[in-house]
Design a protein around this motif. Structure first.
Motif, PDB file in Angstrom:
ATOM      1  N   ILE A  12       0.837  -1.200   0.000  1.00 16.55           N
ATOM      2  CA  ILE A  12       0.000   0.000   0.000  1.00 16.55           C
ATOM      3  C   ILE A  12       0.870   1.248   0.000  1.00 16.55           C
ATOM      4  CG2 ILE A  12      -1.702   1.346   1.304  1.00 16.55           C
ATOM      5  CD1 ILE A  12      -2.906  -1.361   2.177  1.00 16.55           C
ATOM      6  N   LEU A  13       1.900   1.275   0.819  1.00 14.58           N
ATOM      7  CA  LEU A  13       2.795   2.442   0.847  1.00 14.58           C
ATOM      8  C   LEU A  13       3.561   2.588  -0.456  1.00 14.58           C
ATOM      9  CD1 LEU A  13       4.047   2.214   4.522  1.00 14.58           C
ATOM     10  CD2 LEU A  13       2.410   3.839   3.562  1.00 14.58           C
ATOM     11  N   GLU A  14       3.926   1.475  -1.070  1.00 17.13           N
ATOM     12  CA  GLU A  14       4.585   1.538  -2.384  1.00 17.13           C
ATOM     13  C   GLU A  14       3.635   2.155  -3.420  1.00 17.13           C
ATOM     14  OE1 GLU A  14       7.706   0.835  -3.272  1.00 17.13           O
ATOM     15  OE2 GLU A  14       8.478  -0.454  -1.672  1.00 17.13           O
ATOM     16  N   ALA A  15       2.362   1.769  -3.389  1.00 22.28           N
ATOM     17  CA  ALA A  15       1.378   2.328  -4.328  1.00 22.28           C
ATOM     18  C   ALA A  15       1.150   3.808  -4.075  1.00 22.28           C
ATOM     19  CB  ALA A  15       0.064   1.556  -4.229  1.00 22.28           C
ATOM     20  N   VAL A  16       1.136   4.210  -2.805  1.00 20.96           N
ATOM     21  CA  VAL A  16       0.993   5.623  -2.469  1.00 20.96           C
ATOM     22  C   VAL A  16       2.190   6.407  -2.993  1.00 20.96           C
ATOM     23  CG1 VAL A  16       0.958   7.269  -0.546  1.00 20.96           C
ATOM     24  CG2 VAL A  16      -0.526   5.259  -0.494  1.00 20.96           C
ATOM     25  N   ALA A  17       3.378   5.881  -2.799  1.00 19.14           N
ATOM     26  CA  ALA A  17       4.595   6.563  -3.267  1.00 19.14           C
ATOM     27  C   ALA A  17       4.599   6.708  -4.787  1.00 19.14           C
ATOM     28  CB  ALA A  17       5.837   5.813  -2.801  1.00 19.14           C
ATOM     29  N   ALA A  18       3.994   5.761  -5.474  1.00 20.47           N
ATOM     30  CA  ALA A  18       3.922   5.808  -6.942  1.00 20.47           C
ATOM     31  C   ALA A  18       2.703   6.611  -7.421  1.00 20.47           C
ATOM     32  CB  ALA A  18       3.868   4.391  -7.505  1.00 20.47           C
ATOM     33  N   ASP A  19       2.006   7.255  -6.497  1.00 11.56           N
ATOM     34  CA  ASP A  19       0.811   8.054  -6.783  1.00 11.56           C
ATOM     35  C   ASP A  19      -0.287   7.214  -7.444  1.00 11.56           C
ATOM     36  OD1 ASP A  19      -0.597  10.402  -6.460  1.00 11.56           O
ATOM     37  OD2 ASP A  19      -0.015  11.212  -8.407  1.00 11.56           O
ATOM     38  N   GLN A  20      -0.392   5.967  -7.008  1.00 14.74           N
ATOM     39  CA  GLN A  20      -1.409   5.064  -7.537  1.00 14.74           C
ATOM     40  C   GLN A  20      -2.481   4.733  -6.502  1.00 14.74           C
ATOM     41  OE1 GLN A  20       1.058   1.796  -8.710  1.00 14.74           O
ATOM     42  NE2 GLN A  20       1.624   2.741 -10.644  1.00 14.74           N
ATOM     43  N   ASP A  21      -2.345   5.255  -5.303  1.00 13.35           N
ATOM     44  CA  ASP A  21      -3.300   4.961  -4.243  1.00 13.35           C
ATOM     45  C   ASP A  21      -3.199   6.043  -3.188  1.00 13.35           C
ATOM     46  OD1 ASP A  21      -5.284   3.560  -2.928  1.00 13.35           O
ATOM     47  OD2 ASP A  21      -4.197   1.662  -2.922  1.00 13.35           O
ATOM     48  N   ARG A  22      -4.094   6.015  -2.229  1.00 12.30           N
ATOM     49  CA  ARG A  22      -4.129   6.974  -1.131  1.00 12.30           C
ATOM     50  C   ARG A  22      -4.469   6.242   0.165  1.00 12.30           C
ATOM     51  NH1 ARG A  22      -1.628  10.216  -3.593  1.00 12.30           N
ATOM     52  NH2 ARG A  22      -2.419  11.981  -4.742  1.00 12.30           N
ATOM     53  N   ILE A  23      -4.081   6.857   1.268  1.00  9.15           N
ATOM     54  CA  ILE A  23      -4.477   6.414   2.597  1.00  9.15           C
ATOM     55  C   ILE A  23      -5.244   7.583   3.209  1.00  9.15           C
ATOM     56  CG2 ILE A  23      -3.691   5.692   4.877  1.00  9.15           C
ATOM     57  CD1 ILE A  23      -1.115   4.670   3.503  1.00  9.15           C
ATOM     58  N   SER A  24      -6.439   7.295   3.721  1.00 11.15           N
ATOM     59  CA  SER A  24      -7.266   8.362   4.282  1.00 11.15           C
ATOM     60  C   SER A  24      -8.265   7.773   5.268  1.00 11.15           C
ATOM     61  CB  SER A  24      -8.012   9.098   3.165  1.00 11.15           C
ATOM     62  OG  SER A  24      -8.997   8.248   2.590  1.00 11.15           O
ATOM     63  N   ARG A  25      -9.185   8.619   5.719  1.00 11.44           N
ATOM     64  CA  ARG A  25     -10.226   8.144   6.625  1.00 11.44           C
ATOM     65  C   ARG A  25     -11.210   7.201   5.934  1.00 11.44           C
ATOM     66  NH1 ARG A  25     -11.195  13.868   9.590  1.00 11.44           N
ATOM     67  NH2 ARG A  25     -10.338  14.601   7.642  1.00 11.44           N
ATOM     68  N   THR A  26     -11.208   7.197   4.603  1.00  7.56           N
ATOM     69  CA  THR A  26     -12.147   6.341   3.871  1.00  7.56           C
ATOM     70  C   THR A  26     -11.463   5.280   3.014  1.00  7.56           C
ATOM     71  OG1 THR A  26     -12.231   7.914   2.032  1.00  7.56           O
ATOM     72  CG2 THR A  26     -13.901   8.159   3.762  1.00  7.56           C
ATOM     73  N   GLN A  27     -10.176   5.356   2.874  1.00  7.24           N
ATOM     74  CA  GLN A  27      -9.438   4.446   1.997  1.00  7.24           C
ATOM     75  C   GLN A  27      -8.236   3.873   2.750  1.00  7.24           C
ATOM     76  OE1 GLN A  27      -8.961   6.500  -1.683  1.00  7.24           O
ATOM     77  NE2 GLN A  27      -7.847   4.861  -2.636  1.00  7.24           N
ATOM     78  N   HIS A  28      -8.166   2.564   2.868  1.00  7.40           N
ATOM     79  CA  HIS A  28      -7.070   1.906   3.600  1.00  7.40           C
ATOM     80  C   HIS A  28      -6.934   2.502   4.997  1.00  7.40           C
ATOM     81  CE1 HIS A  28      -5.977  -0.008  -0.133  1.00  7.40           C
ATOM     82  NE2 HIS A  28      -5.745   1.151  -0.705  1.00  7.40           N
ATOM     83  N   ARG A  29      -8.040   2.675   5.677  1.00  2.97           N
ATOM     84  CA  ARG A  29      -8.085   3.379   6.964  1.00  2.97           C
ATOM     85  C   ARG A  29      -7.312   2.685   8.077  1.00  2.97           C
ATOM     86  NH1 ARG A  29     -12.379   6.713  10.140  1.00  2.97           N
ATOM     87  NH2 ARG A  29     -11.508   6.479  12.223  1.00  2.97           N
ATOM     88  N   THR A  30      -7.293   1.372   8.104  1.00  8.90           N
ATOM     89  CA  THR A  30      -6.630   0.687   9.208  1.00  8.90           C
ATOM     90  C   THR A  30      -5.592  -0.301   8.699  1.00  8.90           C
ATOM     91  OG1 THR A  30      -8.292  -1.071   9.263  1.00  8.90           O
ATOM     92  CG2 THR A  30      -8.684   0.823  10.690  1.00  8.90           C
ATOM     93  N   GLY A  31      -4.588  -0.516   9.516  1.00  9.24           N
ATOM     94  CA  GLY A  31      -3.586  -1.520   9.186  1.00  9.24           C
ATOM     95  C   GLY A  31      -2.184  -1.090   9.544  1.00  9.24           C
ATOM     96  N   GLU A  32      -1.263  -1.997   9.270  1.00 11.07           N
ATOM     97  CA  GLU A  32       0.150  -1.742   9.575  1.00 11.07           C
ATOM     98  C   GLU A  32       0.691  -0.562   8.774  1.00 11.07           C
ATOM     99  OE1 GLU A  32       3.528  -2.104  11.737  1.00 11.07           O
ATOM    100  OE2 GLU A  32       1.578  -3.012  12.103  1.00 11.07           O
ATOM    101  N   HIS A  33       0.198  -0.360   7.562  1.00 15.68           N
ATOM    102  CA  HIS A  33       0.646   0.780   6.746  1.00 15.68           C
ATOM    103  C   HIS A  33       0.310   2.110   7.436  1.00 15.68           C
ATOM    104  CE1 HIS A  33      -3.413  -0.375   5.542  1.00 15.68           C
ATOM    105  NE2 HIS A  33      -3.625   0.911   5.318  1.00 15.68           N
ATOM    106  N   VAL A  34      -0.838   2.177   8.094  1.00 14.59           N
ATOM    107  CA  VAL A  34      -1.206   3.392   8.834  1.00 14.59           C
ATOM    108  C   VAL A  34      -0.311   3.542  10.056  1.00 14.59           C
ATOM    109  CG1 VAL A  34      -3.034   4.567  10.124  1.00 14.59           C
ATOM    110  CG2 VAL A  34      -3.590   3.323   8.026  1.00 14.59           C
ATOM    111  N   ARG A  35      -0.077   2.446  10.763  1.00 18.32           N
ATOM    112  CA  ARG A  35       0.791   2.493  11.942  1.00 18.32           C
ATOM    113  C   ARG A  35       2.195   3.008  11.565  1.00 18.32           C
ATOM    114  NH1 ARG A  35      -0.638  -0.031  16.132  1.00 18.32           N
ATOM    115  NH2 ARG A  35      -1.615  -1.757  15.006  1.00 18.32           N
ATOM    116  N   LYS A  36       2.693   2.611  10.423  1.00 16.57           N
ATOM    117  CA  LYS A  36       4.019   3.072   9.983  1.00 16.57           C
ATOM    118  C   LYS A  36       4.020   4.579   9.743  1.00 16.57           C
ATOM    119  CE  LYS A  36       5.254  -1.349   7.902  1.00 16.57           C
ATOM    120  NZ  LYS A  36       5.507  -2.066   6.640  1.00 16.57           N
ATOM    121  N   ILE A  37       2.976   5.082   9.104  1.00 24.07           N
ATOM    122  CA  ILE A  37       2.853   6.529   8.885  1.00 24.07           C
ATOM    123  C   ILE A  37       2.802   7.243  10.236  1.00 24.07           C
ATOM    124  CG2 ILE A  37       1.305   8.353   8.043  1.00 24.07           C
ATOM    125  CD1 ILE A  37       2.701   6.889   5.761  1.00 24.07           C
TER     126      ILE A  37
END
Length: 85
Positions: A12-37
């Motif tokens: 997920i973080l790789e996709a975000v870095a490539a501008d292919q995805d987002r992390i937000s309150r409505t998208q990928h809201r929970t998980g280890e990727h959020v904890r890392k941020i």
């Protein structure tokens, strides 16, 4: 490809870095990727997440910390900030 040891290899973080995805309150809201941020936000400012800390949930507290980071570190004008990663 991310080179940070904390972020590299997380799809997920790789996709975000490539501008292919987002992390937000409505998208990928929970998980280890959020904890890392959240961990990085806390390294930058130990007071960034005073109520919940690095709990792996992208709620209002995390969104506010991301906004503060974008304003102060990235110098994004306030009217252009979106509270996502």
């Amino acid at each position: 490809m991310l080179t940070s040891q904390l972020f590299a290899g997380d799809p997920i973080l790789e996709a975000v870095a490539a501008d292919q995805d987002r992390i937000s309150r409505t998208q990928h809201r929970t998980g280890e990727h959020v904890r890392k941020i959240q961990q990085v936000l806390l390294l930058r400012n130990p007071n960034a997440l005073p109520q919940f800390g690095a709990d792996g949930d992208y709620g209002d507290e995390t969104a506010a910390a991301v906004v503060e980071f974008k304003q102060n570190e990235l110098q994004v004008p306030a009217n252009e900030i979106i509270d996502d990663v």
